[in-house]
Design an enzyme around this catalytic site. Structure first.
Site, mmCIF file in Angstrom:
data_model
loop_
_atom_site.group_PDB
_atom_site.id
_atom_site.type_symbol
_atom_site.label_atom_id
_atom_site.label_comp_id
_atom_site.label_asym_id
_atom_site.label_seq_id
_atom_site.Cartn_x
_atom_site.Cartn_y
_atom_site.Cartn_z
ATOM 1 N N LYS A 91 0.713 -1.154 -0.015
ATOM 2 C CA LYS A 91 0.167 -0.031 0.163
ATOM 3 C C LYS A 91 1.016 1.191 0.118
ATOM 4 C CE LYS A 91 -1.359 -1.781 3.703
ATOM 5 N NZ LYS A 91 -2.095 -1.913 5.150
ATOM 6 N N THR B 14 -6.552 9.709 9.164
ATOM 7 C CA THR B 14 -6.286 8.319 8.474
ATOM 8 C C THR B 14 -6.359 6.920 9.450
ATOM 9 O OG1 THR B 14 -3.830 8.716 8.251
ATOM 10 C CG2 THR B 14 -4.937 9.375 6.439
ATOM 11 N N GLY C 155 -6.649 3.716 10.818
ATOM 12 C CA GLY C 155 -7.239 2.424 10.276
ATOM 13 C C GLY C 155 -7.401 2.434 9.072
ATOM 14 N N THR C 156 -6.940 3.191 8.207
ATOM 15 C CA THR C 156 -6.807 3.155 6.796
ATOM 16 C C THR C 156 -6.585 1.509 6.312
ATOM 17 O OG1 THR C 156 -4.726 4.097 6.532
ATOM 18 C CG2 THR C 156 -6.632 5.395 5.986
ATOM 19 N N GLY C 157 -5.351 0.997 6.593
ATOM 20 C CA GLY C 157 -4.895 -0.278 6.409
ATOM 21 C C GLY C 157 -5.991 -1.214 6.748
ATOM 22 N N CYS C 158 -6.554 -1.276 7.832
ATOM 23 C CA CYS C 158 -7.749 -2.311 8.475
ATOM 24 C C CYS C 158 -8.745 -2.320 7.488
ATOM 25 C CB CYS C 158 -8.023 -2.007 9.955
ATOM 26 S SG CYS C 158 -6.414 -1.958 11.106
HETATM 27 N N1 LIG Z 1 -4.030 10.704 2.464
HETATM 28 C C1 LIG Z 1 -4.464 9.526 1.742
HETATM 29 N N2 LIG Z 1 -5.340 9.645 0.752
HETATM 30 C C2 LIG Z 1 -5.763 8.790 -0.102
HETATM 31 N N3 LIG Z 1 -5.353 7.391 0.107
HETATM 32 C C3 LIG Z 1 -4.809 7.039 1.229
HETATM 33 C C4 LIG Z 1 -4.055 8.212 1.942
HETATM 34 N N4 LIG Z 1 -3.496 7.443 3.076
HETATM 35 C C5 LIG Z 1 -3.794 5.893 2.737
HETATM 36 N N5 LIG Z 1 -4.309 5.819 1.625
HETATM 37 C C6 LIG Z 1 -4.709 4.558 1.203
HETATM 38 O O1 LIG Z 1 -5.264 3.830 2.108
HETATM 39 C C7 LIG Z 1 -4.960 2.615 2.172
HETATM 40 C C8 LIG Z 1 -4.053 2.147 3.157
HETATM 41 O O2 LIG Z 1 -2.807 2.468 3.046
HETATM 42 P P1 LIG Z 1 -1.743 2.692 4.159
HETATM 43 O O3 LIG Z 1 -2.101 4.168 4.796
HETATM 44 O O4 LIG Z 1 -0.286 2.875 3.551
HETATM 45 O O5 LIG Z 1 -1.868 1.649 5.106
HETATM 46 P P2 LIG Z 1 -1.655 1.569 6.829
HETATM 47 O O6 LIG Z 1 -2.907 2.080 7.322
HETATM 48 O O7 LIG Z 1 -1.634 -0.044 6.848
HETATM 49 O O8 LIG Z 1 -0.497 2.238 7.063
HETATM 50 C C9 LIG Z 1 -4.033 2.357 0.840
HETATM 51 O O9 LIG Z 1 -4.898 2.129 -0.380
HETATM 52 C C10 LIG Z 1 -3.580 3.753 0.602
HETATM 53 O O10 LIG Z 1 -3.238 4.244 -0.706
HETATM 54 C C1 LIG Z 2 -6.525 -2.952 17.072
HETATM 55 C C2 LIG Z 2 -5.623 -2.213 16.110
HETATM 56 N N1 LIG Z 2 -5.392 -2.986 14.851
HETATM 57 C C3 LIG Z 2 -4.599 -2.245 13.911
HETATM 58 C C4 LIG Z 2 -4.387 -1.055 13.776
HETATM 59 C C5 LIG Z 2 -3.511 -0.421 12.692
HETATM 60 O O1 LIG Z 2 -4.269 0.565 12.287
HETATM 61 P P1 LIG Z 2 -3.947 1.255 10.846
HETATM 62 O O2 LIG Z 2 -4.459 0.721 9.806
HETATM 63 O O3 LIG Z 2 -4.229 3.037 11.110
HETATM 64 O O4 LIG Z 2 -2.321 0.979 10.727
HETATM 65 C C6 LIG Z 2 -4.604 -0.351 15.134
HETATM 66 N N2 LIG Z 2 -4.270 1.173 15.169
HETATM 67 N N3 LIG Z 2 -5.331 -0.829 16.125
#
Ligand SMILES: Nc1ncnc2c1ncn2[C@@H]1O[C@H](COP(=O)(O)OP(=O)(O)O)[C@@H](O)[C@H]1O
Ligand SMILES: Cc1ncc(COP(=O)(O)O)c(N)n1
Length: 267
Positions: A175, A207, A209-212
């Protein structure tokens, strides 16, 4: 009507933006019946993680048994697994129930910096869980740890995806949220071909929880029969809408809007 079911094996986020809560909300919005196996309770809000209370590996196994022995699932995802013991317990159960549609979100560190996976558990993740994954969805820092290299370019991302694929997952999706630039670039590697999924980068601090949410949307789409590639497209649209239509909750990194995708007519 065929009911599609999904399971999330993950930690609880009391703030409701990440973890089990984000997963179940996403499953619901995408029309999939959600079940869960909790690995840890976190005391968490938009300002950070204030406490982490892991469950025993036995408690995790019992929950997975309860769901899989009776209800079955069409796809499942893992999120925060916290320890090598919990990773090994989950992997044992995935093997026992011959689970196929397994999406591994290798959660390591919360956005505020708190550790959600013990450092020594990374080896277990690589050794026993990645070989069972249909897709693994690291963010850039997680991909760097798993692949053992620094990522500063799109070429690096491709190289890291190939290294991660060598641990056994059928697909690797790195991602691009942690990149810079006006676009987000998510890279999917299916063992042969690279596909990219582009989005407009939204300038927001909300942002959490975006990954979850992204991996839960992939899981739901796969539970409904989508290919990995189509599921990644759905997840990208789901998260884009969820970030764009922000909710502005809390003083820190707020949650995303799980209603937004369906409100825009997505299904
Ligand atoms: N500021 C943002 N604007 C648009 N899309 C985003 C933004 N931040 C994250 N994303 C998208 O959200 C999803 C989760 O990505 P990311 O943030 O890298 O994961 P994580 O929460 O695991 O760190 C991906 O599809 C990423 O491209
Ligand atoms: C219980 C739990 N699981 C996962 C995440 C990661 O969150 P993110 O998607 O922002 O990296 C979190 N903050 N808490």
């Amino acid at each position: 009507m065929t009911i599609r079911k999904a399971l999330t094996i993950a930690g609880s986020d009391s703030g409701g933006g990440a973890g089990i809560q984000a997963d179940l909300k996403t499953f619901q919005e995408l029309g999939v019946f959600g079940t869960s196996a909790l690995t840890a309770v976190t005391a968490q809000n938009t300002l950070g993680v204030h406490g982490v209370y892991p469950l025993t590996a036995e408690a995790v196994e019992k929950q997975i048994d309860a769901v899989l022995s009776d209800m079955g699932v069409d796809a499942l995802k893992t999120g925060m697994l916290f320890s090598a013991e919990i990773i090994e317990a989950a992997a044992r159960k995935l093997h026992e129930y011959e689970c196929q549609n397994v999406i591994v979100d290798p959660v390591m560190i919360a956005k505020g910096g708190a550790s959600l996976l013990q450092e020594e558990a990374t080896e277990a993740l690589k050794k026993v869980l990645l070989p069972r994954a249909l897709v693994v969805t690291p963010n850039i820092p997680e991909a760097e740890v798993i692949a053992g290299m620094t990522i500063t370019s799109e070429e690096d991302k491709k190289e890291a995806a190939k290294i991660i694929a060598s641990f056994g997952p059928k697909n690797v999706l790195i991602k691009g949220g942690h990149d810079e630039g006006t676009k987000t670039i998510d890279l999917l590697y299916d063992g042969k071909i690279f596909h990219t999924f582009l989005g407009k980068r939204i300038d927001t601090k909300d942002t959490h929880g975006t990954g979850c949410t992204f991996s839960a949307a992939m899981t739901a789409a796969i539970a409904k029969g989508a290919s990995v590639r189509v599921a990644a497209q759905t997840a990208k649209q789901f998260i884009q809408a969820a970030i764009e239509d922000g909710l502005y909750i809390g003083e820190g990194h707020g949650p995303t809007n799980h209603w937004a995708y369906r409100q825009r007519g997505g299904n």
